[in-house]
Write a protein that holds these residues in place. Structure first.
Motif, PDB file in Angstrom:
ATOM      1  N   ARG A 275       1.218  -0.440   0.055  1.00 22.20           N
ATOM      2  CA  ARG A 275      -0.070  -0.130  -0.017  1.00 22.20           C
ATOM      3  C   ARG A 275       1.133   0.821  -0.066  1.00 22.20           C
ATOM      4  O   ARG A 275       1.652   1.514   0.323  1.00 22.20           O
ATOM      5  CB  ARG A 275      -0.970  -0.431   1.719  1.00 22.20           C
ATOM      6  CG  ARG A 275      -1.861  -1.392   0.900  1.00 22.20           C
ATOM      7  CD  ARG A 275      -2.809  -0.750  -0.118  1.00 22.20           C
ATOM      8  NE  ARG A 275      -4.021  -2.003  -0.396  1.00 22.20           N
ATOM      9  CZ  ARG A 275      -4.746  -2.357  -0.524  1.00 22.20           C
ATOM     10  NH1 ARG A 275      -5.302  -0.673  -1.712  1.00 22.20           N
ATOM     11  NH2 ARG A 275      -5.617  -2.738  -0.993  1.00 22.20           N
ATOM     12  N   SER A 277       0.226   3.927   1.482  1.00 22.53           N
ATOM     13  CA  SER A 277      -0.109   4.503   2.784  1.00 22.53           C
ATOM     14  C   SER A 277       1.355   4.189   3.776  1.00 22.53           C
ATOM     15  O   SER A 277       2.188   4.711   4.683  1.00 22.53           O
ATOM     16  CB  SER A 277      -1.334   4.308   3.705  1.00 22.53           C
ATOM     17  OG  SER A 277      -1.468   3.061   3.323  1.00 22.53           O
ATOM     18  N   THR A 278       1.566   2.740   3.029  1.00 29.08           N
ATOM     19  CA  THR A 278       2.627   1.866   4.057  1.00 29.08           C
ATOM     20  C   THR A 278       4.073   2.342   3.722  1.00 29.08           C
ATOM     21  O   THR A 278       5.118   2.598   4.996  1.00 29.08           O
ATOM     22  CB  THR A 278       2.348   0.605   3.762  1.00 29.08           C
ATOM     23  OG1 THR A 278       1.139  -0.181   4.119  1.00 29.08           O
ATOM     24  CG2 THR A 278       3.101  -0.096   4.593  1.00 29.08           C
ATOM     25  N   CYS A 280       4.413   5.270   2.585  1.00 29.35           N
ATOM     26  CA  CYS A 280       4.728   6.271   3.324  1.00 29.35           C
ATOM     27  C   CYS A 280       5.397   6.538   4.331  1.00 29.35           C
ATOM     28  O   CYS A 280       6.116   7.686   5.262  1.00 29.35           O
ATOM     29  CB  CYS A 280       4.013   7.837   2.862  1.00 29.35           C
ATOM     30  SG  CYS A 280       3.404   7.460   1.504  1.00 29.35           S
ATOM     31  N   TRP A 298       0.210  11.336   4.945  1.00 25.66           N
ATOM     32  CA  TRP A 298      -0.453  10.831   4.677  1.00 25.66           C
ATOM     33  C   TRP A 298      -2.044  11.476   3.942  1.00 25.66           C
ATOM     34  O   TRP A 298      -2.934  11.238   5.279  1.00 25.66           O
ATOM     35  CB  TRP A 298      -0.222   9.823   4.821  1.00 25.66           C
ATOM     36  CG  TRP A 298      -1.169   8.628   3.577  1.00 25.66           C
ATOM     37  CD1 TRP A 298      -2.404   8.248   4.346  1.00 25.66           C
ATOM     38  CD2 TRP A 298      -0.949   8.450   2.150  1.00 25.66           C
ATOM     39  NE1 TRP A 298      -3.269   7.627   3.287  1.00 25.66           N
ATOM     40  CE2 TRP A 298      -2.672   7.907   1.843  1.00 25.66           C
ATOM     41  CE3 TRP A 298      -0.257   8.782   1.328  1.00 25.66           C
ATOM     42  CZ2 TRP A 298      -2.617   7.220   0.783  1.00 25.66           C
ATOM     43  CZ3 TRP A 298      -0.693   8.355   0.128  1.00 25.66           C
ATOM     44  CH2 TRP A 298      -2.142   7.368  -0.098  1.00 25.66           C
ATOM     45  N   GLY A 300      -4.212  10.563   0.942  1.00 28.03           N
ATOM     46  CA  GLY A 300      -5.270   9.655   0.611  1.00 28.03           C
ATOM     47  C   GLY A 300      -5.898  10.516  -0.440  1.00 28.03           C
ATOM     48  O   GLY A 300      -5.122  11.279  -0.785  1.00 28.03           O
ATOM     49  N   ASP A 303      -5.724   4.548  -1.730  1.00 23.50           N
ATOM     50  CA  ASP A 303      -4.548   3.387  -1.450  1.00 23.50           C
ATOM     51  C   ASP A 303      -4.357   2.634  -1.885  1.00 23.50           C
ATOM     52  O   ASP A 303      -4.280   1.530  -1.860  1.00 23.50           O
ATOM     53  CB  ASP A 303      -4.802   3.747   0.414  1.00 23.50           C
ATOM     54  CG  ASP A 303      -3.720   3.161   0.901  1.00 23.50           C
ATOM     55  OD1 ASP A 303      -2.409   3.239   0.120  1.00 23.50           O
ATOM     56  OD2 ASP A 303      -3.876   2.169   1.850  1.00 23.50           O
ATOM     57  N   CYS A 335      -3.130  10.786  -3.123  1.00 22.16           N
ATOM     58  CA  CYS A 335      -3.596  10.026  -4.448  1.00 22.16           C
ATOM     59  C   CYS A 335      -5.046   9.966  -3.848  1.00 22.16           C
ATOM     60  O   CYS A 335      -5.466   9.759  -2.845  1.00 22.16           O
ATOM     61  CB  CYS A 335      -2.982   8.450  -3.685  1.00 22.16           C
ATOM     62  SG  CYS A 335      -3.141   7.232  -5.560  1.00 22.16           S
ATOM     63  N   SER A 407     -11.383   4.651  -3.056  1.00 20.24           N
ATOM     64  CA  SER A 407     -10.429   5.320  -3.686  1.00 20.24           C
ATOM     65  C   SER A 407     -11.041   6.647  -4.075  1.00 20.24           C
ATOM     66  O   SER A 407     -11.169   6.265  -5.882  1.00 20.24           O
ATOM     67  CB  SER A 407      -9.301   4.185  -4.429  1.00 20.24           C
ATOM     68  OG  SER A 407     -10.468   3.652  -5.862  1.00 20.24           O
TER      69      SER A 407
END
Length: 412
Positions: A275, A277-278, A280, A298, A300, A303, A335, A407
């Motif tokens: 992911r 986010s991970t 980041c 982060w 979003g 993700d 994102c 998303s």
């Protein structure tokens, strides 16, 4: 060591050579004309003009050891004095209709190659204006019929054409000289950047070699300490409390030994999609050691799970390094899902402006980012605003990323 094209003393020495060539040529022409009794000026005036033309060389001999900050001013002054003296000589020799007038192009070329744009522009304006002035206002020795015919039988339209041709050649020489000067400056800056990167790379190699040597030196006593602790722990004559201490010492030595060993990345974990986010969060941990005051946020809402996570780590880390270099306090990563894929936006509030060095050009970091994104099938667009620097990454669906259920939305 200063390059020859950037050293004002070198250009002043070239002016001395050019000036000496002109004086020698004029002296030979006078001797030939006097031999045939066709000299346009008396001998005394010829000697006076030759001495005046050589006068800036005396100035060079007296000031060649002045500090560098004075050398550029002296160089520009000598070029200007050369032009004015030669224009005065042309005034006495029948004006710019004399073929010798095109010697003015040589100081113009020297000024274009040696001086900054403003000074070179002043030199070419003086040359063009002086050429036009002496073309219409000059003295003609009436006892010299050839010069009299040369200057008085020119049609005004022909004189205007001569002036326009001279002006065009002078402007072209100035532009070419300035372009060559700028190209040399760019080459010098690129060489300086390459040298800096080479020195940094060498320093990194030295640090790596030093750390490897320290790790090797520490492993030997740690191994010995581990063997001793294991022997003490197995000694039945040792009290239980001491045996526990020996076991604890052995565990600490084993832990330090494991930390000193280089760990290879887990290829299986890198091959699996991860992911954004991970990634980041991992970049935030890395940047925390470089810039403790930098906040990585982060936002979003999308993700996606990204394949080739090592390449994405490299991209995010280099953009984060640039934010640290710019003195940013906040790094926002957002994102959103688009019709063609995903839009990833990395923004920082670095205080440097686009006109300042080190902000627009990320150097080797930009090359790594662009190369990595090209391999991923993504594109990069950099935007430099007054308060934010934004990197927009367009990621198509064919790159292998997988959307998250939530998303939707648009980054700020």
């Amino acid at each position: 060591m200063t390059p020859s094209w950037q050293d004002p003393r070198t250009w002043r020495r070239r002016l001395v050579f050019l000036r000496g060539s002109l004086v020698t040529l004029l002296a030979l022409l006078y001797l030939v004309a006097d031999w045939h009794a066709a000299s346009p000026l008396p001998t005394f005036q010829v000697g006076l003009w030759l001495a005046l033309l050589w006068l800036p060389s005396v100035v060079f001999l007296l000031t060649r050891n002045r500090p560098p900050r004075w050398q550029w001013w002296l160089c520009g002054m000598e070029v200007l004095v050369d032009q004015l003296l030669f224009l005065a000589l042309l005034h006495q020799l029948g004006g710019s209709a004399n073929p010798l007038a095109f010697y003015l192009l040589l100081p113009v070329l020297i000024g274009a190659l040696a001086l900054p744009s403003a000074a070179a522009g002043l030199q070419v304006v003086v040359a063009i204006s002086g050429y036009g002035l002496t073309l219409h206002w000059h003295n003609v020795p009436y006892h010299h019929p050839h010069l009299h015919a040369l200057t008085n039988e020119i049609h005004p339209d022909h004189g205007l054409g001569m002036w326009l041709a001279f002006a065009a050649v002078a402007v072209v020489l100035t532009l070419l000289g300035q372009l060559l000067r700028q190209a040399q400056q760019r080459e010098q800056r690129s060489q300086g950047t390459a040298l800096t990167l080479a020195l940094q790379r060498e320093r990194m190699y030295q640090i790596g070699a030093t750390l490897a040597d320290r790790a090797h030196e520490l492993n030997t006593p740690l191994s010995t300490l581990l063997l001793i602790s294991e022997g003490l722990a197995e000694d039945p004559a040792l009290p239980e409390s001491r045996r526990n201490d020996a076991r604890q010492i052995g565990e600490l030595a084993r832990r330090i030994s494991i930390l000193l060993r280089p760990t290879a990345p887990d290829s299986a974990s890198l091959a699996q999609p991860r992911r954004l986010s991970t990634l980041c969060e991992e970049v935030a941990l890395t940047l925390r050691h470089l810039a403790p005051t930098l906040t990585v946020r982060w936002q979003g809402p999308a993700d996606p799970a990204l394949a080739q996570s090592s390449s994405w780590q490299r991209v995010l880390a280099n953009l984060g390094y640039n934010a640290c270099d710019a003195g940013a306090s906040t790094l926002d990563i957002a994102c959103v899902q688009t019709q063609s894929g995903w839009l990833i936006q990395i923004s920082d509030d670095g205080p440097r402006q686009p006109g300042q060095p080190g902000r627009e050009g990320l150097g080797i970091g930009l090359a790594l980012v662009e190369t990595s994104l090209a391999a991923l099938g993504a594109t990069l667009e950099l935007t430099f605003e007054r308060q934010w620097t934004q990197a927009r990454i367009q990621l198509p669906r064919i790159s292998g990323a997988q959307p998250a259920p939530d998303s939707q939305g648009e980054p700020a």
